[in-house]
Motif scaffolding. Structure first.
Motif: not given
Length: 141
Positions: A74-80
């Motif tokens: 989710l960090e890689e997807l920009g959410y976290l």
């Protein structure tokens, strides 16, 4: 001939959960088709002011390694994002990005829709009774 038994309450609750979860996941996928069902463990258990990975894993009843993989995704997807914990600079807090906040709004809209549909199906009193009953079950177990 053997008598057939109605489904056990646990099976019914699980099936209801899966169907209701699908509504929310479909909304998430309409926002971003890279959202996976496993990501719901993160979104559901996050704390908006930030949370340590160990606490997030504990709340989701997952290992820190498994939760770490979801958070990485989710960090890689920009959410976290991970930021220093003001209480302990050696530790990191996980928090939502603006994109994560937007995804939450999409999810809450879907959850509100589920609640409206349940109220239409059960009536307002029926929905209130369902909430009360489920709350009692959660407290008892």
């Amino acid at each position: 001939m053997a008598a057939t038994h109605p489904p056990h309450v646990i099976a019914l609750l699980y099936e209801a959960y899966l169907r209701l979860q699908d509504v929310v996941l479909d909304a998430g996928r309409s926002y971003d088709d890279r959202i996976r069902p496993a990501h719901s463990a993160v979104f559901f258990h996050m704390e908006h002011d930030g949370i340590r990975l160990s606490r997030l894993a504990e709340k989701a009843q997952m290992t820190p390694q498994a939760m770490g993989a979801l958070v990485d995704d989710l960090e890689e997807l920009g959410y976290l994002r991970r930021v220093p914990d003001p209480a302990d600079r050696r530790a990191k807090l996980i928090e939502f990005t603006e994109r994560g906040d937007e995804a939450l709004r999409v999810g809450y809209t879907a959850i509100d829709d589920v609640e409206r549909r349940l109220a239409a199906l059960l009536g307002e009193d029926g929905l209130a009774e369902l909430n009360t009953t489920l709350g009692r079950v959660i407290e008892a177990f």
